[in-house]
Design a protein around this motif. Structure first.
Motif, PDB file in Angstrom:
ATOM      1  N   GLY A   8       0.830  -1.193   0.000  1.00 54.36           N
ATOM      2  CA  GLY A   8       0.000   0.000   0.000  1.00 54.36           C
ATOM      3  C   GLY A   8       0.864   1.243   0.000  1.00 54.36           C
ATOM      4  N   LEU A   9       0.211   2.392   0.025  1.00 51.10           N
ATOM      5  CA  LEU A   9       0.903   3.677  -0.027  1.00 51.10           C
ATOM      6  C   LEU A   9       0.291   4.615   1.010  1.00 51.10           C
ATOM      7  N   PHE A  10       1.145   5.272   1.783  1.00 52.24           N
ATOM      8  CA  PHE A  10       0.672   6.290   2.716  1.00 52.24           C
ATOM      9  C   PHE A  10       0.514   7.610   1.970  1.00 52.24           C
ATOM     10  N   LEU A  11      -0.678   8.170   2.013  1.00 47.91           N
ATOM     11  CA  LEU A  11      -0.948   9.457   1.374  1.00 47.91           C
ATOM     12  C   LEU A  11      -0.902  10.563   2.426  1.00 47.91           C
ATOM     13  N   SER A  12      -0.041  11.565   2.198  1.00 47.47           N
ATOM     14  CA  SER A  12       0.065  12.679   3.137  1.00 47.47           C
ATOM     15  C   SER A  12      -0.763  13.875   2.688  1.00 47.47           C
ATOM     16  N   GLY A  13      -1.256  13.854   1.467  1.00 36.54           N
ATOM     17  CA  GLY A  13      -1.965  15.002   0.931  1.00 36.54           C
ATOM     18  C   GLY A  13      -1.048  15.958   0.200  1.00 36.54           C
ATOM     19  N   GLY A  14       0.241  15.632   0.151  1.00 42.21           N
ATOM     20  CA  GLY A  14       1.206  16.489  -0.527  1.00 42.21           C
ATOM     21  C   GLY A  14       1.449  16.061  -1.959  1.00 42.21           C
ATOM     22  N   VAL A  15       2.349  16.787  -2.614  1.00 44.51           N
ATOM     23  CA  VAL A  15       2.642  16.523  -4.028  1.00 44.51           C
ATOM     24  C   VAL A  15       3.386  15.200  -4.200  1.00 44.51           C
ATOM     25  N   ASP A  16       4.350  14.921  -3.294  1.00 42.82           N
ATOM     26  CA  ASP A  16       5.207  13.750  -3.510  1.00 42.82           C
ATOM     27  C   ASP A  16       4.443  12.438  -3.450  1.00 42.82           C
ATOM     28  N   SER A  17       3.568  12.269  -2.443  1.00 37.70           N
ATOM     29  CA  SER A  17       2.836  11.003  -2.351  1.00 37.70           C
ATOM     30  C   SER A  17       1.821  10.868  -3.489  1.00 37.70           C
ATOM     31  N   ALA A  18       1.274  11.991  -3.957  1.00 33.60           N
ATOM     32  CA  ALA A  18       0.341  11.933  -5.090  1.00 33.60           C
ATOM     33  C   ALA A  18       1.065  11.504  -6.362  1.00 33.60           C
ATOM     34  N   VAL A  19       2.291  11.983  -6.542  1.00 40.29           N
ATOM     35  CA  VAL A  19       3.095  11.567  -7.701  1.00 40.29           C
ATOM     36  C   VAL A  19       3.426  10.083  -7.607  1.00 40.29           C
TER      37      VAL A  19
END
Length: 250
Positions: free
Chosen positions: A224-235
């Protein structure tokens, strides 16, 4: 799993990620002269395995941890520079009479050791070494101050006096006489900027990040992937989505 050969013992409780059925550790070479226990993952193991098979090595499992063992057999002490990943491992070379402790470049996986009058103990967790302390556990003041200031401690000293930390990007070679040879095989201080234009940097970065993503999605269990709401995790989510036909678990 437990391995004992003369004065050397290795033990591990495994978290299975790759080769769930066949990757039990410690992993031994075919002739029984090499044994390894590893925590973490070698991301580029498929590429390395192809090269190592070409050098005549025969693999007994599909585990990425076995790659550590064969890379050492082929490349000697220079092998650790060829490993990409997050790892801490102990490798016993019975023929050469030495144990090798190594930690990944950025120290994502922990590794501690304790020098005693009659041996050297090592473990992934401090609590495994505490019962072996020669006397009552004592706090290392400098490590405590650093923790209070930064919420973590770095360097060799740990909160337990006498227990030392293998540094990020460091390899320790321990011989039969319990002599410890330390080698820093990588340091962020050695990284230098490259004189590239934006277009040149993009041309180099795109295939690099594509290779990194392909290496990171190798797993026999869901990831899975942790989403922080920032640009890097979205990329990262966008890049991961290109590697599978189902939604990424976040």
């Amino acid at each position: 799993g437990v391995y004992v050969a003369g004065a050397v013992g290795l033990a591990q409780t495994r978290l299975s990620i790759i080769d769930l059925a066949g990757g039990h550790q410690p992993i031994l070479s075919g002739d029984g002269q090499l044994a390894v226990v590893a925590n973490g993952e070698v991301y580029n193991y498929l590429e390395l395995n192809e090269e190592l098979r070409g050098a005549g090595r025969e693999f007994r499992t599909r585990s990425d941890s076995e790659t550590i063992l064969h890379a050492y057999a082929v490349h000697g002490l220079a092998f650790v520079r060829r490993l990409h990943g997050m790892f801490a491992f102990a490798l016993h070379d019975a023929r050469a009479g030495r144990v090798i402790l190594a930690r990944d470049r950025l120290g994502m996986k922990p590794l501690y050791y304790l020098e005693l009058p009659d041996g050297i103990a090592f473990a992934s967790e401090l609590k495994a070494l505490r019962p072996l302390l020669p006397g009552p556990a004592e706090v290392e003041p400098a490590a405590l101050v650093q923790y209070l200031q930064n919420q973590f401690s770095t360097g060799e000293r740990t909160i337990l006096r006498g227990v030392r930390r293998v540094l990020p990007g460091e390899m320790l070679v321990i011989d039969r006489a319990l002599t410890v040879q330390r080698e820093r095989y990588w340091s962020a201080l050695d990284v230098r900027p490259a004189p590239l234009s934006f277009e040149e940097a993009c041309a180099q970065f795109d295939p690099l990040i594509e290779r990194v993503m392909a290496e990171h999605v190798r797993s026999d269990v869901p990831y899975g992937l942790f989403l922080s709401g920032g640009v890097d995790s979205a990329v990262l989510l966008a890049l991961l989505s290109a590697h599978q036909d189902k939604p990424v678990r976040t």
